[in-house]
Design an enzyme around this catalytic site. Sequence first.
Site, PDB file in Angstrom:
ATOM      1  N   LYS A 152     -14.114 103.133 -13.719  1.00  0.00           N
ATOM      2  CA  LYS A 152     -14.174 101.836 -13.026  1.00  0.00           C
ATOM      3  C   LYS A 152     -14.841 100.808 -13.943  1.00  0.00           C
ATOM      4  CE  LYS A 152     -16.809  99.344 -10.781  1.00  0.00           C
ATOM      5  NZ  LYS A 152     -16.321  98.030 -11.272  1.00  0.00           N
ATOM      6  N   GLU A 227     -27.261 104.727 -18.378  1.00  0.00           N
ATOM      7  CA  GLU A 227     -27.650 103.909 -19.538  1.00  0.00           C
ATOM      8  C   GLU A 227     -27.964 102.535 -18.978  1.00  0.00           C
ATOM      9  OE1 GLU A 227     -28.045 104.966 -22.484  1.00  0.00           O
ATOM     10  OE2 GLU A 227     -26.868 106.801 -22.646  1.00  0.00           O
ATOM     11  N   CYS A 261     -27.790  95.555 -24.338  1.00  0.00           N
ATOM     12  CA  CYS A 261     -28.928  96.335 -23.835  1.00  0.00           C
ATOM     13  C   CYS A 261     -29.905  96.671 -24.957  1.00  0.00           C
ATOM     14  CB  CYS A 261     -28.412  97.610 -23.179  1.00  0.00           C
ATOM     15  SG  CYS A 261     -27.336  98.537 -24.272  1.00  0.00           S
ATOM     16  N   GLU A 353     -35.698  91.620 -18.764  1.00  0.00           N
ATOM     17  CA  GLU A 353     -34.485  91.591 -19.577  1.00  0.00           C
ATOM     18  C   GLU A 353     -33.723  90.306 -19.245  1.00  0.00           C
ATOM     19  OE1 GLU A 353     -31.182  94.247 -18.584  1.00  0.00           O
ATOM     20  OE2 GLU A 353     -30.965  94.690 -20.707  1.00  0.00           O
TER      21      GLU A 353
HETATM   22  P1  NAD Z   1     -24.221  95.910 -13.342  1.00  0.00           P
HETATM   23  O1  NAD Z   1     -25.240  96.925 -13.065  1.00  0.00           O
HETATM   24  O2  NAD Z   1     -24.184  94.683 -12.506  1.00  0.00           O
HETATM   25  O3  NAD Z   1     -22.761  96.518 -13.252  1.00  0.00           O
HETATM   26  C1  NAD Z   1     -22.357  97.637 -14.008  1.00  0.00           C
HETATM   27  C2  NAD Z   1     -21.203  98.323 -13.328  1.00  0.00           C
HETATM   28  O4  NAD Z   1     -21.664  98.860 -12.079  1.00  0.00           O
HETATM   29  C3  NAD Z   1     -20.020  97.411 -13.000  1.00  0.00           C
HETATM   30  O5  NAD Z   1     -18.815  98.109 -13.211  1.00  0.00           O
HETATM   31  C4  NAD Z   1     -20.225  97.131 -11.526  1.00  0.00           C
HETATM   32  O6  NAD Z   1     -19.023  96.818 -10.867  1.00  0.00           O
HETATM   33  C5  NAD Z   1     -20.772  98.461 -11.044  1.00  0.00           C
HETATM   34  N1  NAD Z   1     -21.544  98.401  -9.783  1.00  0.00           N
HETATM   35  C6  NAD Z   1     -22.190  97.338  -9.257  1.00  0.00           C
HETATM   36  N2  NAD Z   1     -22.749  97.677  -8.073  1.00  0.00           N
HETATM   37  C7  NAD Z   1     -22.446  98.973  -7.851  1.00  0.00           C
HETATM   38  C8  NAD Z   1     -22.759  99.899  -6.816  1.00  0.00           C
HETATM   39  N3  NAD Z   1     -23.470  99.549  -5.749  1.00  0.00           N
HETATM   40  N4  NAD Z   1     -22.303 101.171  -6.922  1.00  0.00           N
HETATM   41  C9  NAD Z   1     -21.586 101.553  -8.008  1.00  0.00           C
HETATM   42  N5  NAD Z   1     -21.256 100.715  -9.016  1.00  0.00           N
HETATM   43  C10 NAD Z   1     -21.681  99.445  -8.941  1.00  0.00           C
HETATM   44  O7  NAD Z   1     -24.400  95.581 -14.889  1.00  0.00           O
HETATM   45  P2  NAD Z   1     -23.666  94.486 -15.750  1.00  0.00           P
HETATM   46  O8  NAD Z   1     -24.184  93.161 -15.287  1.00  0.00           O
HETATM   47  O9  NAD Z   1     -22.193  94.725 -15.762  1.00  0.00           O
HETATM   48  O10 NAD Z   1     -24.207  94.824 -17.219  1.00  0.00           O
HETATM   49  C11 NAD Z   1     -25.414  94.367 -17.679  1.00  0.00           C
HETATM   50  C12 NAD Z   1     -26.487  95.435 -17.608  1.00  0.00           C
HETATM   51  O11 NAD Z   1     -26.036  96.617 -18.249  1.00  0.00           O
HETATM   52  C13 NAD Z   1     -27.751  95.040 -18.354  1.00  0.00           C
HETATM   53  O12 NAD Z   1     -28.878  95.381 -17.587  1.00  0.00           O
HETATM   54  C14 NAD Z   1     -27.702  95.908 -19.608  1.00  0.00           C
HETATM   55  O13 NAD Z   1     -28.948  96.177 -20.185  1.00  0.00           O
HETATM   56  C15 NAD Z   1     -27.039  97.124 -19.119  1.00  0.00           C
HETATM   57  N6  NAD Z   1     -26.428  97.851 -20.236  1.00  0.00           N
HETATM   58  C16 NAD Z   1     -27.003  99.014 -20.655  1.00  0.00           C
HETATM   59  C17 NAD Z   1     -26.463  99.707 -21.730  1.00  0.00           C
HETATM   60  C18 NAD Z   1     -27.066 100.993 -22.205  1.00  0.00           C
HETATM   61  O14 NAD Z   1     -26.361 101.730 -22.889  1.00  0.00           O
HETATM   62  N7  NAD Z   1     -28.305 101.308 -21.887  1.00  0.00           N
HETATM   63  C19 NAD Z   1     -25.336  99.221 -22.370  1.00  0.00           C
HETATM   64  C20 NAD Z   1     -24.772  98.028 -21.915  1.00  0.00           C
HETATM   65  C21 NAD Z   1     -25.325  97.361 -20.830  1.00  0.00           C
END
Ligand code: NAD
Length: 451
Positions: A152, A227, A261, A353
């Site tokens: 997804k 992650e 991230c 962040e």
């Molecule tokens: P997000 O948490 O808003 O969304 C990530 C994914 O989760 C999306 O596909 C979203 O649709 C899904 N999602 C949202 N709510 C959900 C729920 N209730 N249940 C299941 N899935 C759900 O994150 P984002 O805004 O897309 O990305 C930014 C964040 O990701 C930042 O905090 C960044 O640090 C983190 N990030 C971490 C890494 C790592 O490897 N540690 C890498 C890239 C990004």
Amino acid sequence: MIRVLEPATAQVMAELPQAGVEETDAAVARAREAYPAWRALDPDERANVLYGLADALRAKQEDLARLEARNAGKPISDARGEMGMVADTFRYYAGASEWLLGDTIPVAGGVDMTFREPLGVVGLITPWNFPLTIASWKVAPALAAGNTVVLKPAELTPLTAVELEKIALEAGLPEGVLNVVAGPGSVCGQRLVEHPDVAKIAFTGSTEVGRRIAAGAAETIKRVTLELGGKSANVIFADADLEAAAASAPIAVFGNAGQDCCARSRILVERSAMDRFLELLEPVVRDMRVGDPLDEGTVMGPLISEDQRETVSSYVDDDHVAIRGSAPEGEGFWFPPTVLAPVSNKDRAAAEEIFGPVACVIPFEGEAEAIEMANDTIYGLSGSVWTRDGAKALRAARAIETGVLSINSNTSVRVSTPFGGFKQSGVGRELGPHALDAYSEVKNVYYATGG
Ligand code: NAD
């Protein structure tokens, strides 16, 4: 319908049907049906299918890079590098189908051996900042270990994941082995987390959603890898090569418009080197080319959305801006590279962040304070130490609570080395051989031989 925007123009670039619970359940059912045959495939055959997919992705590298650059707003040169890594990741894990080894353990009365068994159907949930790259870090080891998957992607950037599904089918991946559902996280993502036929969730995204996923997965005792966010420290001692540190620091926080991230967004500088460091940093930040992602000379594109721009703006207080780069005016979610200095490690901009092109420069006195400040965060994803004193570099590298650390460099990610976070930056590791642990169970078999 999902209306997919191009962040550089704020215009709709594609529309695609939006999946819901029904489509998610159908994708899980297809993955479940495909699982026994995929799992039973001879290891060399599974490897060959994945090598074929790696080649197909390499052949489509430029098309995928352009699509990702437009949809995620990232410079084309970066997108090209990322799509190269996607192909490399499939190539690396293709081989793993044949070297996923077990052990033999000396025991009384027989032979004891371990097997690495696949989990079944795994749900993969990915963010918008490195859409296909992060998907490949999950899909490739999951498939190599014999699982089938439902991916997804983030609502804002689903396009390359949809392409991946098509390319995989054309490359000979059997139907149902890789299924993409493009829909809202709160609907499709949550359904994957709840679904009784999904054995594991691998998630990359915010710490806030990660917490919800961990809680939801507890209901069916799913395996979970997370992650999550970061607020990493770039520790620069006075005895470092300051020119090299200052040349590298901007990309380490403004790369991908700071939506990374691993961004080393807390630049900790030993007080005696502070003035010199800022003097060296200023022209590098001012000269950064911010603009059209498809322009070969661009090093920073727009933010992903208007919401993200509002969030990032809320951290910038003009009184603390020491250096501000440029950004285009007009349509698109632009934000200039911004350096706040001097900042206290306790300030909101240094503690949270931001996920945008905002760096905090924070002074410290001596090694002990540098380590204390670097660790004074809920996160622990990446980080760097710059010094010419090798012993001090290693002491600091060991003492900083983080999953990935570089000495005299700001790089974090390689296909063959483990990546993941300490503390609230996550659970588990991706990439390298370590990722395979997250997509397999160890089975212990004892064979009584009678002596
Ligand atoms: P997000 O948490 O808003 O969304 C990530 C994914 O989760 C999306 O596909 C979203 O649709 C899904 N999602 C949202 N709510 C959900 C729920 N209730 N249940 C299941 N899935 C759900 O994150 P984002 O805004 O897309 O990305 C930014 C964040 O990701 C930042 O905090 C960044 O640090 C983190 N990030 C971490 C890494 C790592 O490897 N540690 C890498 C890239 C990004």
